[in-house]
Design a protein around this motif. Structure first.
Motif, PDB file in Angstrom:
ATOM      1  N   ARG A  74      26.190  41.394  37.336  1.00  0.00           N
ATOM      2  CA  ARG A  74      25.294  40.251  37.134  1.00  0.00           C
ATOM      3  C   ARG A  74      25.506  39.635  35.754  1.00  0.00           C
ATOM      4  O   ARG A  74      25.451  38.421  35.588  1.00  0.00           O
ATOM      5  CB  ARG A  74      23.845  40.698  37.307  1.00  0.00           C
ATOM      6  CG  ARG A  74      23.489  41.076  38.746  1.00  0.00           C
ATOM      7  CD  ARG A  74      22.014  41.403  38.882  1.00  0.00           C
ATOM      8  NE  ARG A  74      21.709  41.920  40.208  1.00  0.00           N
ATOM      9  CZ  ARG A  74      21.408  43.189  40.469  1.00  0.00           C
ATOM     10  NH1 ARG A  74      21.357  44.082  39.474  1.00  0.00           N
ATOM     11  NH2 ARG A  74      21.162  43.585  41.702  1.00  0.00           N
ATOM     12  N   GLN A  75      25.752  40.485  34.773  1.00  0.00           N
ATOM     13  CA  GLN A  75      26.004  39.985  33.423  1.00  0.00           C
ATOM     14  C   GLN A  75      27.289  39.158  33.394  1.00  0.00           C
ATOM     15  O   GLN A  75      27.343  38.104  32.756  1.00  0.00           O
ATOM     16  CB  GLN A  75      26.113  41.160  32.448  1.00  0.00           C
ATOM     17  CG  GLN A  75      26.293  40.740  31.003  1.00  0.00           C
ATOM     18  CD  GLN A  75      26.350  41.936  30.072  1.00  0.00           C
ATOM     19  OE1 GLN A  75      26.641  43.051  30.487  1.00  0.00           O
ATOM     20  NE2 GLN A  75      26.075  41.716  28.807  1.00  0.00           N
ATOM     21  N   MET A 112      25.497  38.894  46.116  1.00  0.00           N
ATOM     22  CA  MET A 112      25.666  38.374  44.760  1.00  0.00           C
ATOM     23  C   MET A 112      26.849  37.411  44.679  1.00  0.00           C
ATOM     24  O   MET A 112      26.754  36.326  44.095  1.00  0.00           O
ATOM     25  CB  MET A 112      25.872  39.571  43.816  1.00  0.00           C
ATOM     26  CG  MET A 112      26.002  39.268  42.364  1.00  0.00           C
ATOM     27  SD  MET A 112      25.932  40.816  41.392  1.00  0.00           S
ATOM     28  CE  MET A 112      27.275  41.743  42.169  1.00  0.00           C
ATOM     29  N   ASP A 137      26.331  33.957  46.473  1.00  0.00           N
ATOM     30  CA  ASP A 137      25.601  32.972  45.671  1.00  0.00           C
ATOM     31  C   ASP A 137      26.550  32.191  44.760  1.00  0.00           C
ATOM     32  O   ASP A 137      26.397  30.973  44.580  1.00  0.00           O
ATOM     33  CB  ASP A 137      24.531  33.673  44.824  1.00  0.00           C
ATOM     34  CG  ASP A 137      23.327  34.112  45.650  1.00  0.00           C
ATOM     35  OD1 ASP A 137      23.139  33.575  46.756  1.00  0.00           O
ATOM     36  OD2 ASP A 137      22.580  34.998  45.181  1.00  0.00           O
ATOM     37  N   LEU A 192      25.995  47.011  39.260  1.00  0.00           N
ATOM     38  CA  LEU A 192      25.358  45.745  39.594  1.00  0.00           C
ATOM     39  C   LEU A 192      24.843  45.033  38.348  1.00  0.00           C
ATOM     40  O   LEU A 192      24.935  43.808  38.242  1.00  0.00           O
ATOM     41  CB  LEU A 192      24.218  45.970  40.593  1.00  0.00           C
ATOM     42  CG  LEU A 192      24.658  46.382  42.004  1.00  0.00           C
ATOM     43  CD1 LEU A 192      23.466  46.841  42.820  1.00  0.00           C
ATOM     44  CD2 LEU A 192      25.381  45.238  42.699  1.00  0.00           C
ATOM     45  N   ALA A 193      24.333  45.800  37.396  1.00  0.00           N
ATOM     46  CA  ALA A 193      23.885  45.199  36.133  1.00  0.00           C
ATOM     47  C   ALA A 193      25.064  44.586  35.389  1.00  0.00           C
ATOM     48  O   ALA A 193      24.976  43.476  34.854  1.00  0.00           O
ATOM     49  CB  ALA A 193      23.194  46.250  35.268  1.00  0.00           C
ATOM     50  N   ALA A 228      26.666  35.768  35.069  1.00  0.00           N
ATOM     51  CA  ALA A 228      25.567  34.942  34.561  1.00  0.00           C
ATOM     52  C   ALA A 228      26.009  33.895  33.549  1.00  0.00           C
ATOM     53  O   ALA A 228      25.311  32.916  33.320  1.00  0.00           O
ATOM     54  CB  ALA A 228      24.490  35.829  33.940  1.00  0.00           C
ATOM     55  N   GLN A 246      24.823  44.488  48.620  1.00  0.00           N
ATOM     56  CA  GLN A 246      24.362  43.921  47.356  1.00  0.00           C
ATOM     57  C   GLN A 246      25.453  43.079  46.692  1.00  0.00           C
ATOM     58  O   GLN A 246      25.184  42.003  46.152  1.00  0.00           O
ATOM     59  CB  GLN A 246      23.908  45.051  46.426  1.00  0.00           C
ATOM     60  CG  GLN A 246      22.615  45.711  46.896  1.00  0.00           C
ATOM     61  CD  GLN A 246      22.312  46.985  46.113  1.00  0.00           C
ATOM     62  OE1 GLN A 246      23.144  47.881  46.007  1.00  0.00           O
ATOM     63  NE2 GLN A 246      21.122  47.046  45.549  1.00  0.00           N
ATOM     64  N   ASN A 247      26.682  43.568  46.716  1.00  0.00           N
ATOM     65  CA  ASN A 247      27.776  42.817  46.102  1.00  0.00           C
ATOM     66  C   ASN A 247      28.082  41.536  46.859  1.00  0.00           C
ATOM     67  O   ASN A 247      28.326  40.490  46.253  1.00  0.00           O
ATOM     68  CB  ASN A 247      29.027  43.693  46.023  1.00  0.00           C
ATOM     69  CG  ASN A 247      29.047  44.578  44.797  1.00  0.00           C
ATOM     70  OD1 ASN A 247      29.482  44.177  43.731  1.00  0.00           O
ATOM     71  ND2 ASN A 247      28.536  45.787  44.953  1.00  0.00           N
ATOM     72  N   ARG A 289      33.780  32.427  36.934  1.00  0.00           N
ATOM     73  CA  ARG A 289      32.789  33.510  37.012  1.00  0.00           C
ATOM     74  C   ARG A 289      33.288  34.658  37.887  1.00  0.00           C
ATOM     75  O   ARG A 289      33.132  35.838  37.549  1.00  0.00           O
ATOM     76  CB  ARG A 289      31.469  32.962  37.546  1.00  0.00           C
ATOM     77  CG  ARG A 289      30.795  31.989  36.577  1.00  0.00           C
ATOM     78  CD  ARG A 289      29.739  31.150  37.268  1.00  0.00           C
ATOM     79  NE  ARG A 289      28.637  31.957  37.727  1.00  0.00           N
ATOM     80  CZ  ARG A 289      27.757  31.540  38.649  1.00  0.00           C
ATOM     81  NH1 ARG A 289      27.905  30.335  39.210  1.00  0.00           N
ATOM     82  NH2 ARG A 289      26.763  32.308  39.016  1.00  0.00           N
TER      83      ARG A 289
END
Length: 213
Positions: free
Chosen positions: A91-92, A151, A154, A87-88, A95, A147-148, A103
């Motif tokens: 997100r990177q 993310m 969004d 997840l980190a 971002a 969670q995915n 993206r």
């Protein structure tokens, strides 16, 4: 008045630096998890026990039971750390600048790289089918899906606002994107083409369907 304030502040206890003993419990737990991940990745879930994890970590079995109730509990913690690492990374990837399509493309590339790098994914989840279908994995996988999907939804919303994606239900679209890619990554679901060879085409097909008509 200023003197009184100085007098009161001077009586506050000075924080002491953490000692090695204070940090030891956390360090021991991390060492156990690192050893468990290596064992699970090398030998699989069935052939890994608490005794083997303890030897790999250089601790006693009793030390492991200070932090975890069972091998299943250790495995759950290992997979949760794996999920957090992904997840980190995700997100990177999301971002940075660019359109929603760009993206999401970076996210697909990050997924390929993460899977190549992670030996646990390339071992336990692709070999120990009694674990792949176990309620434990179902529980952990459901958390990862939620969670995915949140993310990615969004990003899809951003694409709809900027006009690079057509107006669709963001959550459902994200669910389709994630679950489809996830299925391609699971050898027990498909045994025909390596993940890295089909994911780009899958991404191209699905993203074409999200573009404005």
């Amino acid at each position: 008045m200023q003197g009184a304030q100085v007098g009161r502040s001077s009586k506050r206890p000075v924080p002491r630096p953490k000692t090695a003993a204070a940090e030891a419990p956390s360090a021991s737990r991390e060492r156990i998890l690192a050893a468990a991940e290596r064992r699970f990745a090398t030998f699989g879930y069935r052939r890994t026990g608490i005794a083997e994890i303890a030897r790999e970590a250089g601790v006693s079995a009793g030390t492991i039971y200070r932090y975890f109730e069972s091998k299943e509990d250790v495995f759950r913690a290992v997979v949760r750390e794996l999920h957090e690492a992904w997840l980190a990374r995700a997100r990177q990837a999301l971002a940075g600048p660019g359109t929603a399509v760009e993206r999401l493309g970076r996210l697909a590339q990050a997924s390929l790289e993460f899977n190549r790098e992670n030996s646990l994914i390339n071992s336990v989840f692709r070999r120990d089918e009694e674990i792949v279908f176990a309620p434990l994995i179902d529980e952990l996988h459901e958390q990862l899906v939620k969670q995915n999907v949140a993310m990615m939804a969004d990003v899809i919303r951003d694409g709809i606002r900027e006009g690079t994606l057509r107006d669709v239900d963001p959550e459902r679209a994200a669910f389709i994107l994630f679950v489809g890619g996830d299925a391609l990554n699971q050898v027990h679901n498909q045994r025909y083409y390596p993940y890295e060879t089909v994911l780009p085409l899958y991404a191209d097909i699905t993203m074409q369907g999200l573009l404005p008509r």
